[in-house]
Design an enzyme around this catalytic site. Structure first.
Site, PDB file in Angstrom:
ATOM      1  N   VAL A 180     -16.804  33.258  39.242  1.00 43.80           N
ATOM      2  CA  VAL A 180     -17.788  33.683  38.787  1.00 43.80           C
ATOM      3  C   VAL A 180     -18.091  35.233  38.932  1.00 43.80           C
ATOM      4  O   VAL A 180     -18.780  35.817  38.233  1.00 43.80           O
ATOM      5  CB  VAL A 180     -19.205  32.917  39.042  1.00 43.80           C
ATOM      6  CG1 VAL A 180     -19.177  31.373  38.286  1.00 43.80           C
ATOM      7  CG2 VAL A 180     -19.408  33.003  40.498  1.00 43.80           C
ATOM      8  N   TYR A 181     -17.262  35.612  39.811  1.00 41.18           N
ATOM      9  CA  TYR A 181     -17.407  37.047  39.901  1.00 41.18           C
ATOM     10  C   TYR A 181     -16.703  37.979  38.745  1.00 41.18           C
ATOM     11  O   TYR A 181     -15.668  37.898  38.454  1.00 41.18           O
ATOM     12  CB  TYR A 181     -16.626  37.466  41.220  1.00 41.18           C
ATOM     13  CG  TYR A 181     -16.943  37.007  42.646  1.00 41.18           C
ATOM     14  CD1 TYR A 181     -18.319  36.433  42.808  1.00 41.18           C
ATOM     15  CD2 TYR A 181     -16.297  37.079  43.826  1.00 41.18           C
ATOM     16  CE1 TYR A 181     -18.817  35.992  43.833  1.00 41.18           C
ATOM     17  CE2 TYR A 181     -16.743  36.743  45.072  1.00 41.18           C
ATOM     18  CZ  TYR A 181     -17.975  36.352  45.117  1.00 41.18           C
ATOM     19  OH  TYR A 181     -18.264  35.651  46.276  1.00 41.18           O
ATOM     20  N   SER A 182     -17.843  38.679  38.272  1.00 39.64           N
ATOM     21  CA  SER A 182     -17.540  39.684  37.191  1.00 39.64           C
ATOM     22  C   SER A 182     -16.994  38.757  35.954  1.00 39.64           C
ATOM     23  O   SER A 182     -16.095  39.136  35.079  1.00 39.64           O
ATOM     24  CB  SER A 182     -16.661  40.778  37.532  1.00 39.64           C
ATOM     25  OG  SER A 182     -17.149  41.314  38.401  1.00 39.64           O
ATOM     26  N   GLU A 183     -17.256  37.146  35.922  1.00 45.16           N
ATOM     27  CA  GLU A 183     -17.277  36.404  34.885  1.00 45.16           C
ATOM     28  C   GLU A 183     -15.598  36.232  34.833  1.00 45.16           C
ATOM     29  O   GLU A 183     -14.841  36.241  33.723  1.00 45.16           O
ATOM     30  CB  GLU A 183     -17.389  36.908  33.739  1.00 45.16           C
ATOM     31  CG  GLU A 183     -19.151  37.147  33.636  1.00 45.16           C
ATOM     32  CD  GLU A 183     -19.615  37.687  32.104  1.00 45.16           C
ATOM     33  OE1 GLU A 183     -18.868  38.257  31.370  1.00 45.16           O
ATOM     34  OE2 GLU A 183     -20.678  37.529  32.054  1.00 45.16           O
TER      35      GLU A 183
END
Length: 349
Positions: A61-64
């Protein structure tokens, strides 16, 4: 750089782990945390590896997903031998708009690992972690899905992040009873200004021999030395735009006052004292450090050389001590009474 045994496994990881939450952010929450692009991220990864860090942590999920993509490309561009680095990532958060694009279900885990492997350009993930607790999915389903990934060779070890002690113990019981791969680590928030983990989680980790990876060791920058009762933070500092994790600010300032005195006496940064304190805690396996600049990463790495004295640890322990809470005070009272009886019995003998 020292290397520590990862829980009860035979794996060894560096005492510092490079966090990649600052990679790739453009807008929204991720842009506030960091927006390092490929070349900048590669500079950090290269510096970390040169310093002896062999552990990198990211999440889908980090920076999608862009953080994983940048991390994988950095390892490829830097020609890092696969056996030289331990790569950890996480699954749980929302990665799409459909009903099953989040959580710890078999459905989402199986989709998630395929997507992470593709973004990271790897044939396996060393540590695959469940990023949060899913109250909908049975824990047994989650544990069994992770075991399947281990058996298939897609994942080497499995862990968890942001779970309560009872939830982890339930998962460990299921894994032991059914002969499944168990959680080998917990990734959790822990700082000198936020020692809540010591109430239930730390004793459980030590009892069950799980590794501990610490996230946000500087409390979102609050313990970096930029902040204080009489210190105004720099414009654009992370904590001014993204006030997380929650911290009792007054208690944090008390800790900062003592850390600043120690830092000035040693001619090091306040951040180094905060990190060094964590590295002195027996329950800690690896501290995750994220940075926006190489100089910032270098300052964090320097904390590994600090050896706090017993007096320094006592001063830091006193100012940061948790308020007494039930059932802790009852357990301490009962334990103290029993120890006293045994001591007296021994003296009479």
């Amino acid at each position: 750089m020292q290397y520590r045994k990862f829980g009860r496994t035979g794996l060894f990881v560096s005492e510092l782990c490079l966090g990649t939450m600052t990679f790739g952010g453009a807008s929204g929450i991720w842009g506030q945390i960091g927006n390092l692009q490929q070349s900048e991220a590669e500079s950090l990864v290269g510096r970390a590896l040169d310093a002896g860090i062999n552990f990198i942590d990211t999440a889908d999920v980090y920076s999608e997903g862009l953080s994983e993509t940048i991390t994988g490309q950095a390892l490829k561009n830097l020609k890092v031998p696969r056996e030289n680095v331990v790569v950890a990532t996480k699954v749980f958060g929302e990665t799409g708009k459909t009903a099953n694009a989040a959580g710890a279900s078999r459905y989402h885990i199986m989709d998630g690992v395929k997507a992470s492997l593709k973004r990271l350009q790897l044939d396996h993930i060393d540590l695959y972690q469940i990023h949060g607790f899913d109250p909908v999915t049975p824990i047994e389903e989650t544990v069994r899905a992770l075991d399947n990934l281990v058996q298939q060779g897609h994942v080497r070890y499995v862990g968890v992040s942001n779970w309560a002690a009872w939830q982890i113990m339930k998962a460990l019981g299921i894994a032991e009873r059914q002969g499944l791969a168990r959680f080998e680590s917990l990734q959790a928030y822990y700082t000198i200004a936020g020692r809540d983990l010591e109430r239930e989680l730390a004793p459980m980790l030590q009892s069950e021999n799980l590794g501990l990876m610490v996230w946000s060791p500087l409390a979102g920058g609050l313990l970096s030395g930029k902040y204080g009762r009489d210190t105004e933070a720099e414009k654009g500092s992370r904590r001014t735009s993204f006030d997380f994790p929650p911290v009792n600010v007054e208690r944090a300032y008390d800790c900062i006052d003592v850390m600043r005195q120690l830092a000035e006496a040693r001619k090091v940064s306040v951040a180094q004292i905060a990190l060094a304190w964590l590295l002195h805690q027996p329950v800690v396996t690896s501290v995750i450090v994220g940075a926006k600049r190489v100089a910032q990463l270098d300052d964090n790495i320097a904390a590994t050389a600090i050896r706090l004295s017993a007096d320094e640890l006592a001063a830091l322990g006193k100012v940061s001590a948790l308020p007494s809470e039930y059932p802790g005070w009852m357990l301490e009272r009962q334990g103290g009474a029993r120890a006293k009886r045994l001591a007296e019995s021994g003296q009479r003998g």
